[in-house]
Design a protein around this motif. Structure first.
Motif, PDB file in Angstrom:
ATOM      1  N   ARG A 515       0.834  -1.208   0.000  1.00  0.00           N
ATOM      2  CA  ARG A 515       0.000   0.000   0.000  1.00  0.00           C
ATOM      3  C   ARG A 515       0.867   1.255   0.000  1.00  0.00           C
ATOM      4  N   HIS A 516       1.944   1.228   0.765  1.00  0.00           N
ATOM      5  CA  HIS A 516       2.887   2.343   0.778  1.00  0.00           C
ATOM      6  C   HIS A 516       3.492   2.548  -0.617  1.00  0.00           C
ATOM      7  N   ALA A 517       3.836   1.457  -1.287  1.00  0.00           N
ATOM      8  CA  ALA A 517       4.430   1.563  -2.620  1.00  0.00           C
ATOM      9  C   ALA A 517       3.444   2.170  -3.616  1.00  0.00           C
ATOM     10  N   MET A 518       2.181   1.781  -3.539  1.00  0.00           N
ATOM     11  CA  MET A 518       1.194   2.326  -4.465  1.00  0.00           C
ATOM     12  C   MET A 518       0.993   3.822  -4.247  1.00  0.00           C
ATOM     13  N   LEU A 519       1.109   4.269  -3.012  1.00  0.00           N
ATOM     14  CA  LEU A 519       0.969   5.701  -2.757  1.00  0.00           C
ATOM     15  C   LEU A 519       2.137   6.493  -3.326  1.00  0.00           C
ATOM     16  N   ARG A 520       3.255   5.837  -3.546  1.00  0.00           N
ATOM     17  CA  ARG A 520       4.412   6.511  -4.139  1.00  0.00           C
ATOM     18  C   ARG A 520       4.424   6.410  -5.662  1.00  0.00           C
ATOM     19  N   LEU A 521       3.399   5.823  -6.241  1.00  0.00           N
ATOM     20  CA  LEU A 521       3.347   5.653  -7.691  1.00  0.00           C
ATOM     21  C   LEU A 521       3.421   6.988  -8.446  1.00  0.00           C
ATOM     22  N   PRO A 522       2.674   8.047  -8.050  1.00  0.00           N
ATOM     23  CA  PRO A 522       2.802   9.320  -8.782  1.00  0.00           C
ATOM     24  C   PRO A 522       4.212   9.897  -8.731  1.00  0.00           C
ATOM     25  N   GLY A 523       4.894   9.760  -7.593  1.00  0.00           N
ATOM     26  CA  GLY A 523       6.258  10.249  -7.514  1.00  0.00           C
ATOM     27  C   GLY A 523       7.192   9.510  -8.445  1.00  0.00           C
ATOM     28  N   VAL A 524       7.004   8.207  -8.578  1.00  0.00           N
ATOM     29  CA  VAL A 524       7.817   7.425  -9.520  1.00  0.00           C
ATOM     30  C   VAL A 524       7.534   7.872 -10.951  1.00  0.00           C
ATOM     31  N   ALA A 525       6.260   8.139 -11.256  1.00  0.00           N
ATOM     32  CA  ALA A 525       5.915   8.610 -12.603  1.00  0.00           C
ATOM     33  C   ALA A 525       6.579   9.950 -12.902  1.00  0.00           C
ATOM     34  N   LEU A 526       6.667  10.832 -11.909  1.00  0.00           N
ATOM     35  CA  LEU A 526       7.348  12.108 -12.112  1.00  0.00           C
ATOM     36  C   LEU A 526       8.843  11.909 -12.357  1.00  0.00           C
ATOM     37  N   ALA A 527       9.454  10.981 -11.658  1.00  0.00           N
ATOM     38  CA  ALA A 527      10.868  10.700 -11.887  1.00  0.00           C
ATOM     39  C   ALA A 527      11.101  10.180 -13.302  1.00  0.00           C
ATOM     40  N   LEU A 528      10.229   9.304 -13.777  1.00  0.00           N
ATOM     41  CA  LEU A 528      10.344   8.809 -15.148  1.00  0.00           C
ATOM     42  C   LEU A 528      10.142   9.936 -16.156  1.00  0.00           C
ATOM     43  N   ALA A 529       9.206  10.840 -15.858  1.00  0.00           N
ATOM     44  CA  ALA A 529       8.971  11.965 -16.760  1.00  0.00           C
ATOM     45  C   ALA A 529      10.188  12.881 -16.831  1.00  0.00           C
ATOM     46  N   SER A 530      10.881  13.046 -15.705  1.00  0.00           N
ATOM     47  CA  SER A 530      12.068  13.899 -15.716  1.00  0.00           C
ATOM     48  C   SER A 530      13.145  13.311 -16.618  1.00  0.00           C
ATOM     49  N   LEU A 531      13.315  11.995 -16.594  1.00  0.00           N
ATOM     50  CA  LEU A 531      14.296  11.359 -17.478  1.00  0.00           C
ATOM     51  C   LEU A 531      13.859  11.444 -18.937  1.00  0.00           C
ATOM     52  N   GLY A 532      12.563  11.320 -19.181  1.00  0.00           N
ATOM     53  CA  GLY A 532      12.076  11.491 -20.544  1.00  0.00           C
ATOM     54  C   GLY A 532      12.289  12.904 -21.046  1.00  0.00           C
ATOM     55  N   PHE A 533      12.088  13.882 -20.186  1.00  0.00           N
ATOM     56  CA  PHE A 533      12.306  15.279 -20.562  1.00  0.00           C
ATOM     57  C   PHE A 533      13.759  15.533 -20.957  1.00  0.00           C
ATOM     58  N   LEU A 534      14.688  14.886 -20.275  1.00  0.00           N
ATOM     59  CA  LEU A 534      16.110  15.082 -20.546  1.00  0.00           C
ATOM     60  C   LEU A 534      16.630  14.213 -21.688  1.00  0.00           C
ATOM     61  N   GLY A 535      15.761  13.415 -22.296  1.00  0.00           N
ATOM     62  CA  GLY A 535      16.183  12.578 -23.411  1.00  0.00           C
ATOM     63  C   GLY A 535      16.804  11.261 -23.004  1.00  0.00           C
ATOM     64  N   LEU A 536      16.692  10.895 -21.715  1.00  0.00           N
ATOM     65  CA  LEU A 536      17.264   9.646 -21.227  1.00  0.00           C
ATOM     66  C   LEU A 536      16.235   8.531 -21.131  1.00  0.00           C
ATOM     67  N   GLY A 537      14.964   8.866 -21.330  1.00  0.00           N
ATOM     68  CA  GLY A 537      13.897   7.883 -21.203  1.00  0.00           C
ATOM     69  C   GLY A 537      13.308   7.534 -22.561  1.00  0.00           C
ATOM     70  N   ALA A 538      11.978   7.558 -22.622  1.00  0.00           N
ATOM     71  CA  ALA A 538      11.279   7.199 -23.856  1.00  0.00           C
ATOM     72  C   ALA A 538      11.722   8.095 -25.003  1.00  0.00           C
ATOM     73  N   GLN A 539      11.799   7.526 -26.199  1.00  0.00           N
ATOM     74  CA  GLN A 539      12.264   8.243 -27.383  1.00  0.00           C
ATOM     75  C   GLN A 539      11.096   8.501 -28.343  1.00  0.00           C
ATOM     76  N   PRO A 540      11.223   9.522 -29.214  1.00  0.00           N
ATOM     77  CA  PRO A 540      10.164   9.802 -30.197  1.00  0.00           C
ATOM     78  C   PRO A 540       9.903   8.579 -31.072  1.00  0.00           C
ATOM     79  N   PRO A 541       8.665   8.397 -31.502  1.00  0.00           N
ATOM     80  CA  PRO A 541       7.487   9.266 -31.351  1.00  0.00           C
ATOM     81  C   PRO A 541       6.622   8.941 -30.139  1.00  0.00           C
ATOM     82  N   SER A 542       7.186   8.358 -29.108  1.00  0.00           N
ATOM     83  CA  SER A 542       6.403   7.987 -27.935  1.00  0.00           C
ATOM     84  C   SER A 542       5.720   9.229 -27.343  1.00  0.00           C
ATOM     85  N   PRO A 543       4.483   9.089 -26.857  1.00  0.00           N
ATOM     86  CA  PRO A 543       3.798  10.232 -26.246  1.00  0.00           C
ATOM     87  C   PRO A 543       4.044  10.346 -24.736  1.00  0.00           C
TER      88      PRO A 543
END
Length: 610
Positions: A515-543
Motif C-alpha cells: 500500500r505504501h508503494a502504491m501511494l508513491r506511484l505518482p512520484g515514480v511517474a514524475l521521476a520517469l517523466a524527468s528522465l524522458g524530458f532530458l532525453g534519457l527515457g522514452a524516445q520519439p514518437p512515444s507520447p
C-alpha cells in the motif's frame, strides 16, 4: 568483602567475552553495505567503456583527422593507445590510476582532455548551486518565521507542493512566465549575474520549501516539550526559547538538509539544460547523449563527489551540534502534527486527471495532420495540435498510460527489493545511504551510457534509487513483529527462523508495504517523466509526458495551450503525489526501528527528498 559466587563469576565472564551485540552487528553490516555499494558504483563507472560495448576508435579517429582512412591498423593503434584492448580489469585499473593522478582521460568526441572540461563545468555549477542554496535558506527562514513568532505554521500545503515540484517542470514554468511572457530576466546563457536569477530560483525553491516545511513541522512539537514550558514559566524570553528549540531540532533534521544539498546536484542537470547554463550537469547530459564515455565518467565522478561531500558535511555538523555525549544516541523529535486535508480535493484531482486521460485514450496519438500544425483548441483538437499536427489530447492520454504503466512496473520491482532488504536492516541501511546520494538523473545517465536511452533504461535507473523508503518501512514492521509475544512463543516452541519469517513476518509486512508503494506511484511517474524530458527515457514518437514537455517547449509562444497542456498535467500529478505522500508517511510505524533507513524528502524521489 563478599566474593561473587562461581555461577555469578561465570555469568560475568560470559558477558565480558560475548561478541558484539545486535546494534554492533547492525552497524558493521551497514558499513559493509555502504562500502560494497560505493565499490560497485565506482567499478561500474570505471568499466563504462567496456560495459557499453561501444568502439570509440572510429569516432576518435574522425575527431583527430577527418581525412585519415579508418584502416584496421589505425583503429587498432587507437584502441591500444586508449587501453581498450587490455580487458575489463586492465581498463578499470588504468582508469582508477588515472583518476588518482588527476588524469580523467581524453574525450572520444573532441579528442581534448577531460579534466579541463570537468573543472570548467564544475565552476559554473558550484556558482549556481551556491546561489540556489542561498535561495533555499532564505525561503526556509520565511516559512519557519511564523512558527518562531506565533508558534504555528501558515503555508503547509503550498510549501509541500513547491517542495515536490520537479526542477525541470519549475524551470519551464519560470522560463515561460518570468522569462518569455514578463521578460523579468534572461532565459539562457551565462554572461552575468542577471542570468543567474531564474536558474537559482528553479533550483533553490523546491529545496527551500522542503527545509522550511521540515523546520515548521518540527518546531511546534519541540516548543510543546516540558523544558520549553518550564523556561516560559521561569520568564525566559521567546527569542531564547526559539534558539534553544532550533538547536534541539536541527540535529535530527540535518540529514534532510544534506539530502537537499545532494538534490541540487541532480536538479542542476535539468536546470542547466533548460537555461543553457554551461555547468557540469549539462556537460554530463551531453556526454551521455553523444556516448562520450570518458567525459561522462569525469562528470559523474565530480557530481558523486559533490553529493558525498554534502552528506559528509551535514553529518559533521550534526555531530558537532550533538556533542560527545549524544553522538551515538538515537536522537529523535516528537511526532509532528499531522497535515489535514479534505479527501474531496484528492478525489477531484484524481477524477479530473482520469477524465482527461480517458478522453485522450479514445483518440489516435500518432495521426499526423500537417494542415493543423500548432492549431489552437477546436472541436477536432480540444487541446490543440503539436508541431506535426498530432492531437495533444490524444498524446496526453496515451502518454499517461505509458508513464503510469512503466511507473507501476518500477513500483513493483521496488516493492520486491524492499521486502528482500527489509529483513537485512544493517545491509539495507548502508546501501540506502549510497542510493539516497544518487539522484535518478545521474543514475539514468550511467544506465543510458550502458544500454542506450529508452523506457527500459529509465525504469531501471528509477528502480535503483526508489526502494529505500519502502525498505525502511519493511524493516521497521519486521522488527516490531519479531518482538511480539506471539512470535516469541513460536520460537520457544522450536519454530525455525525461516519458518517464522516466511509464514508470519513476510505476509504481515507485504501488505502494508505494498500500500505504501502504491501511494508513491505518482512520484515514480514524475521521476520517469524527468528522465524522458532530458532525453534519457522514452524516445520519439512515444507520447510519454516528459518527452511531450520537452517537445512543447519549442513552440510555447505560438501555441501556448498545446505547449502548456503537459505542464498542467504534470502539475496535477505533482499535487496528487503530495496528497498521497501524507498518507504514505502516516502508514509508517509510530516508532521506527533504530536501524531503519529514514528517507523523508521530496516526493518524486529527492530528492532526495526528495
Amino acid at each position: 568483602m563478599n566474593r561473587p559466587t562461581p555461577a555469578a563469576d561465570r555469568t560475568d565472564r560470559s558477558k565480558r567475552t560475548t561478541g558484539p551485540g545486535p546494534r554492533g552487528r547492525t552497524a558493521g553490516a551497514a558499513v559493509l553495505g555502504r562500502a560494497a555499494a560505493l565499490g560497485g558504483l565506482v567499478t561500474v563507472l570505471g568499466l563504462l567503456p567496456w560495459l557499453s560495448g561501444k568502439d570509440p576508435a572510429l569516432a576518435l579517429l574522425r575527431a583527430r583527422s577527418a581525412e585519415q582512412e579508418p584502416t584496421p591498423e589505425a583503429l587498432a593503434a587507437i584502441r591500444a593507445d586508449l587501453g581498450l584492448d587490455a580487458g575489463p580489469l586492465g581498463l578499470l585499473g588504468d582508469w582508477a590510476g588515472g583518476v588518482l593522478r588527476g588524469d580523467l582521460g581524453t574525450s572520444w568526441v573532441s579528442g581534448a582532455e577531460v579534466l579541463p572540461a570537468v573543472l570548467s563545468g564544475l565552476g559554473a555549477s558550484l556558482t549556481l548551486m551556491g546561489a540556489a542554496l542561498a535561495v533555499a535558506l532564505a525561503l526556509a527562514a520565511v516559512l519557519a518565521a511564523p512558527v518562531c513568532l506565533r508558534g504555528r505554521a501558515t503555508a503547509g500545503t503550498a510549501a509541500a507542493v513547491l517542495a515536490s515540484l520537479p526542477e525541470f517542470l519549475l524551470s519551464l514554468v519560470l522560463l515561460i512566465v518570468a522569462g518569455v511572457w514578463l521578460g523579468l530576466a534572461p532565459t539562457s546563457g551565462w554572461a552575468g549575474p542577471a542570468h543567474l536569477v531564474l536558474p537559482a530560483l528553479a533550483l533553490g525553491l523546491p529545496g527551500g520549501a522542503l527545509l522550511g516545511r521540515l523546520v515548521a513541522d518540527a518546531l511546534p512539537a519541540v516548543l510543546a516539550e516540558r523544558w520549553a514550558e518550564l523556561w516560559r514559566g521561569a520568564g525566559v524570553g521567546r527569542a531564547r526559547i526559539v534558539r534553544a528549540a532550533l538547536r534541539r531540532a536541527l540535529p535530527s533534521l540535518l540529514p534532510q538538509f544534506g539530502m537537499v544539498a545532494v538534490g541540487l546536484t541532480g536538479g542542476a542537470v535539468a536546470v542547466e539544460t533548460v537555461f543553457a547554463v554551461p555547468g557540469i550537469g549539462r556537460t554530463a547530459l551531453g556526454a551521455a547523449k553523444a556516448q562520450d564515455l570518458p567525459l561522462l565518467q569525469g562528470c559523474v565522478l565530480a557530481l558523486l563527489a559533490l553529493g558525498l561531500l554534502a552528506g559528509g558535511a551535514a553529518a559533521a555538523v550534526r555531530r558537532g551540534l550533538l556533542g560527545p555525549a549524544l553522538r551515538e544516541a538515537a536522537l529523535s523529535l516528537p511526532a509532528p502534527l499531522p497535515h489535514r486535508g479534505s479527501p474531496a480535493v484528492l478525489l477531484a484531482l484524481a477524477g479530473l486527471l482520469a477524465a482527461v486521460v480517458t478522453w485522450g485514450l479514445l483518440r489516435d496519438p500518432y495521426a499526423v495532420d500537417l494542415t493543423a500544425r500548432l492549431a489552437g483548441p477546436s472541436a477536432a483538437h480540444p487541446l490543440g495540435a503539436d508541431a506535426l499536427g498530432r492531437d495533444v489530447l490524444a498524446r496526453l492520454g496515451h502518454g499517461a498510460a505509458t508513464t503510469v504503466g512503466t511507473a507501476a512496473a518500477v513500483t513493483g520491482l521496488s516493492w520486491l527489493t524492499a521486502l528482500a532488504l527489509g529483513f537485512l536492516p544493517g545491509t539495507a541501511a548502508g546501501l540506502a545511504e549510497v542510493a539516497n546520494a544518487l539522484p535518478p538523473v545521474i543514475v539514468g545517465m550511467v544506465v543510458a551510457a550502458v544500454t542506450g536511452p529508452g523506457t527500459a533504461a529509465a525504469a531501471l535507473a528509477v528502480t535503483l534509487v526508489s526502494w529505500p523508503p519502502l525498505a525502511a518501512h519493511a524493516a521497521a514492521l519486521a522488527q516490531e513483529l519479531r518482538a511480539s509475544r506471539f512470535l516469541q512463543a513460536q520460537r520457544a516452541l522450536g519454530a525455525s527462523p525461516f519458518w517464522i519469517a516466511t509464514r508470519h513476518v513476510l505476509p504481515a509486512v507485504a501488505g502494508p508495504v505494498a500500500r505504501h508503494a502504491m501511494l508513491r506511484l505518482p512520484g515514480v511517474a514524475l521521476a520517469l517523466a524527468s528522465l524522458g524530458f532530458l532525453g534519457l527515457g522514452a524516445q520519439p514518437p512515444s507520447p510519454e509526458w516528459g518527452l511531450l514537455l520537452d517537445e512543447s517547449a519549442d513552440y510555447v509562444e505560438r501555441a501556448p495551450v498545446a505547449a502548456l497542456a503537459p505542464v498542467v498535467a504534470l502539475g496535477l500529478l505533482t499535487v496528487l503525489a503530495v496528497r498521497l505522500s501524507h498518507t504514505a508517511v502516516r502508514l509508517r510505524p509510530a516508532r521506527p526501528a533504530p536501524t531503519s533507513v529514514h528517507t523523508e524528502g521530496k516526493t518524486p524521489l529527492a530528492t532526495p527528498a526528495q
